[in-house]
Design an enzyme around this catalytic site. Sequence first.
Site, PDB file in Angstrom:
ATOM      1  N   ALA B   6       0.825  -1.210   0.000  1.00  0.00           N
ATOM      2  CA  ALA B   6       0.000   0.000   0.000  1.00  0.00           C
ATOM      3  C   ALA B   6       0.858   1.258   0.000  1.00  0.00           C
ATOM      4  CB  ALA B   6      -0.964  -0.010   1.176  1.00  0.00           C
ATOM      5  N   ALA B   9       2.397   2.845  -5.440  1.00  0.00           N
ATOM      6  CA  ALA B   9       1.910   1.999  -6.537  1.00  0.00           C
ATOM      7  C   ALA B   9       0.630   1.273  -6.135  1.00  0.00           C
ATOM      8  CB  ALA B   9       2.987   1.004  -6.958  1.00  0.00           C
ATOM      9  N   PHE B 108      16.758  18.558 -11.418  1.00  0.00           N
ATOM     10  CA  PHE B 108      17.117  17.248 -10.881  1.00  0.00           C
ATOM     11  C   PHE B 108      18.135  16.593 -11.799  1.00  0.00           C
ATOM     12  CE2 PHE B 108      15.449  14.069  -7.751  1.00  0.00           C
ATOM     13  CZ  PHE B 108      15.226  14.962  -6.728  1.00  0.00           C
ATOM     14  N   ASP B 205       9.920  -8.806  -0.601  1.00  0.00           N
ATOM     15  CA  ASP B 205       8.855  -9.811  -0.476  1.00  0.00           C
ATOM     16  C   ASP B 205       8.230 -10.145  -1.830  1.00  0.00           C
ATOM     17  OD1 ASP B 205       9.490  -8.812   2.001  1.00  0.00           O
ATOM     18  OD2 ASP B 205       7.432  -8.690   2.734  1.00  0.00           O
ATOM     19  N   GLN B 224      20.854   0.669  -7.795  1.00  0.00           N
ATOM     20  CA  GLN B 224      21.263   2.071  -7.758  1.00  0.00           C
ATOM     21  C   GLN B 224      21.897   2.440  -6.422  1.00  0.00           C
ATOM     22  OE1 GLN B 224      18.346   5.645  -7.985  1.00  0.00           O
ATOM     23  NE2 GLN B 224      19.576   5.668  -9.845  1.00  0.00           N
ATOM     24  N   HIS B 226      22.795   5.639  -4.435  1.00  0.00           N
ATOM     25  CA  HIS B 226      22.496   7.066  -4.421  1.00  0.00           C
ATOM     26  C   HIS B 226      23.757   7.823  -4.032  1.00  0.00           C
ATOM     27  CE1 HIS B 226      20.647  10.904  -3.429  1.00  0.00           C
ATOM     28  NE2 HIS B 226      19.523  10.486  -3.966  1.00  0.00           N
ATOM     29  N   LEU B 236      19.355   8.874   3.618  1.00  0.00           N
ATOM     30  CA  LEU B 236      19.316   9.571   2.342  1.00  0.00           C
ATOM     31  C   LEU B 236      19.339  11.090   2.515  1.00  0.00           C
ATOM     32  CD1 LEU B 236      18.728   9.455  -0.769  1.00  0.00           C
ATOM     33  CD2 LEU B 236      16.318   9.569  -0.180  1.00  0.00           C
ATOM     34  N   GLU B 239      18.485  14.276  -3.562  1.00  0.00           N
ATOM     35  CA  GLU B 239      19.100  14.870  -4.743  1.00  0.00           C
ATOM     36  C   GLU B 239      18.617  16.303  -4.925  1.00  0.00           C
ATOM     37  OE1 GLU B 239      19.513  12.200  -8.056  1.00  0.00           O
ATOM     38  OE2 GLU B 239      18.792  13.692  -9.463  1.00  0.00           O
ATOM     39  N   ARG B 270      22.725   9.492 -11.576  1.00  0.00           N
ATOM     40  CA  ARG B 270      23.197   9.011 -10.278  1.00  0.00           C
ATOM     41  C   ARG B 270      24.342   8.019 -10.392  1.00  0.00           C
ATOM     42  NH1 ARG B 270      17.415   8.338  -7.070  1.00  0.00           N
ATOM     43  NH2 ARG B 270      17.140  10.563  -6.699  1.00  0.00           N
ATOM     44  N   HIS B 335      20.253   2.296  -2.736  1.00  0.00           N
ATOM     45  CA  HIS B 335      19.062   3.130  -2.676  1.00  0.00           C
ATOM     46  C   HIS B 335      17.863   2.514  -3.381  1.00  0.00           C
ATOM     47  CE1 HIS B 335      16.621   6.677  -2.465  1.00  0.00           C
ATOM     48  NE2 HIS B 335      16.617   6.873  -3.757  1.00  0.00           N
ATOM     49  N   ARG B 370      18.173   4.575 -12.911  1.00  0.00           N
ATOM     50  CA  ARG B 370      16.965   5.378 -12.814  1.00  0.00           C
ATOM     51  C   ARG B 370      17.327   6.838 -12.575  1.00  0.00           C
ATOM     52  NH1 ARG B 370      14.228   7.454  -8.659  1.00  0.00           N
ATOM     53  NH2 ARG B 370      15.172   6.229  -6.995  1.00  0.00           N
TER      54      ARG B 370
END
Lengths: 416, 557
Positions: B6, B9, B108, B205, B224, B226, B236, B239, B270, B335, B370
């Site tokens: 939840a 997505a 970004f 999972d 990735q 970061h 984190l 960015e 990245r 990340h 990404r």
Amino acid sequence: MPDYLLRIRRFDPTSGQAAHWDEHTVSLGPRNSVLDAILKVKDEVDGSIGIRCSCQQAICGSCGVRINGRPGLACNTHLEVAAARGGGAQSPASAIGGGRLSNGHRSADGERSADGERSDGALAGVIEVEPMGNMPVIRDLIVDMDAVHWKKFQRVTPYLVAREPVPEREYIVPHYNMVDVTQTMACIQCGACVSDCLSMEIDPLFIGPAALAKAYRFVGDPRDAQHAERLRDLSEDPHGIYDCTHCFNCIDACPKEVAPMSQIMRLRRRAGSDFGIVDRNNGHRHEAAFVTLVRDYGLLNEAELLPRSYGGNSWFGKFHPAAGRELLSSLSTVITGLLRGKISPRVALLGHRLPKADLAALRRIYERIEGRPERRELNLYVTGYEDEPEPATVGAGSAGEGPHTDTSASESESSR
Amino acid sequence: MLIIGAGLAGQRAALAAARTGATVGIVSKVHPVRSHSVAAAGGINAALNPEDTWESHAFDTVKGSDYLGDQDAIEVMCREAPDEILWLEHAGVTFHRNEHGNLGTRAFGGASAARTYYVADITGHAILHVLYEQLIKYADRVDRYEEWFTTDLLQDDDGRCVGAICRDLRDGHLEVFNAKAVILACGGAGQAYKPTTNGLIVTGDGIAQAYRIGARLMDMEMIQYHPTTLVGNGLLITEGARGEGAWLLNAKGERFMERYAPNKLELASRDVVSRAEQTEINEGRGFPDGSVALDVTKVPRRRTLEALREIVNIGRDFAGVDITREPIHIRPGQHYIMGGVKTDVHGQTTVAGLYAAGEVACVSVHGGNRLGANSLLDTLIFGRRSGEHAAAQALEMPMPSTPPSRLSDTERAIQAIIDRPAGGRRVSAIKDELGETMNRHCAVFRDAEGLRTAHEVVRRLKEEAASAVIDDRGTIFNQDVIGAIELGYMLDCAEAIVVAAQERTESRGAQFRTDFPQRNDAEWLKHIDISVNGGDVPKVSYSPVTITRWEPQERTY
């Protein structure tokens, strides 16, 4: 690394045992978090310790607990900070004893004296972790947020009712308003404020700080179509915005600077001043009574507070039936106050008197504030707490709702 | 239909499916707002400005992916991005405004225009909470199962996914959830690494569950790192800090990105920035704690306090540094996983009835690397598309049935974990060794020997995990037994990652092989798929990269 005595409140409803304290000594740096300590024990010694946690950076809101008597997140509370509070922060002895554990008035088992008082000298502090208050405990440090917190959240119509017509592109909304409601949007629903809400302790039905802050998130959002309906609803509910007693606990508890109580006060100002909502609980009149009393006398006049709260700001208000009823029911309190010398009959009946010049100065403040075309809201979240070095910006305290256009450095990014 | 997970997505899928009239259940092992989408900070990309084009966004994404992304999927994502932003805005997300009251953007990494929409540096948090508001609004159409842990996906005799078995964490009882379609939306596998920016719940999972019932995984080697994570604990630093103008400096005070990416500097993609940092550190120009510095003092202080409030707090609370006054030590840290359960643009996996969306999935829109602020977009676009597609399919089919024996199988399996005899290693010890191994050998720079070592360790840990012991024997919130199950998921993911990384003997995107330092389009412009073999070692196969209009070129920033 220093040793801390970690005391965790344990409870398993299936065990048949009462809640009790578990003790572990953990060696961690003073800037490690309380969650680090709990997880270290959980990983290395006892995997059955129940605590919700995930992000470890104070954004997921899972690990709300009470640490040495104060609610907050385990993941962003440093061991040294927690230890400095002393064990069981609400016991007077601990306030004096600094890092030393004092008598544990909170413990149900009542046998926690000696351990904390150990004078082996090596102990850097005692960390007591308990589940949050005002919510039933499911197990160990895990409380039933559904039963309290999330139920109250659902009470405030917690979604935007979009203002019609919905534009083809985005709503045009002043920068200020978006930053303003982002303060309440920053709430991570950890429940720390709910844990120590005094009003909720007395009135479990009180909608409470987190949910009311959520309500402001919509009332302060110009895209929402139901400001009036929301405010009327929250004013008329006897457990609504006027149920807060301004104890500031929620502001202290909040790890994200949401300042729930301030949001509740802003809901009141919106309801009373902007929408003229006079609720049947006399919440608004009571609040207005404070304002007018200070204007008229320079100080609070308790004898008139009650009549004004119920009968409004007129001399005849005293004879409002509700005021009379309330006065009668309060008589025993009044008499007790008189007998114990808390009220002097003269001051009670005639009120305080300020020198005329002071009173006039005070009135000028009132006139100036009330003479403004629009009410100004001081929102430190938006304006910052310090004067910033950038000269072009508007200073703290002069931010106003609506006409205020504080663009400062914030728009320079679009050109980059 | 059933949605597992939840975060962004999952909630987006639930809302989209509910709109079509489908009956939707959404299951999550944590309360929805605790999902790790909450930690996404910097923003969400969309070519919404009139001067910007979706083609430009798509090209940046293709280039960022080092040409491993599937261009048809990238086109879908970038084309639909502007409407998604507006949908969010209308649903109540408090996006930053410019001086005219319009949506404002920030710059970004890897992007040729400032097209990142944001809410301070709590964008993921703000969107996640708004989606949850919407779930409450549509509570009559979406049943929420909060704090239910999914143990198994169910299949019928034809191999179709027909539901799942889930455990109610509050009392430990199991339920069978029958569904015409199942959407996996349960995130990545960051906890297979230590340190990681990911929360403790991000344990792979969904990737492992899909893998175990035969779904193909894809691009699993693409992990990735970061560029800006805190030295001590891997937290984190968004960015967005560099987007607002922060610099990267080595120990000598040099703005070293000038040498690696002369045009985009700190805002290169990245993988490029992380490699640059790691090179500086490896070659002795880092600080003694194995770091370089992020200098946020380049950003006007007032702007930092308004738009980067969260990392000001993180610096203060977790590193003892006021980032508005002094640089903070950072290094690359795990990340995100670009790979995941292979899907098409509707979210369909290779198992009938099973969908995947978000970090658990690999469409592949991210390919080898990404771009920042594309992950939120990915979750929302493909979450919505999965929800819509699955709902449409569900309307046309009868409710499948599940073999009843499965529930008792799961019950026995869980009891077996609880009953394990003493003597095995602790779950946490195995997990730590896994994470440290992956971070040592399968990180920014990789080589055959390190990967072989990593694979051996993972194999050994798999054996040890089978007898790993736990302490908790209870039913109420038994997090210990869940931890043991999650460990198995992480090990499956780790093995797939290592096997794929060994397979790809070239350097592309996040996969940099010091023994094969060049990109090799002739041999490796293709996806590596991993699937279960029945036997011990995962099976490797390949699938082509879809190229629509952007032929591979040399990649410089």
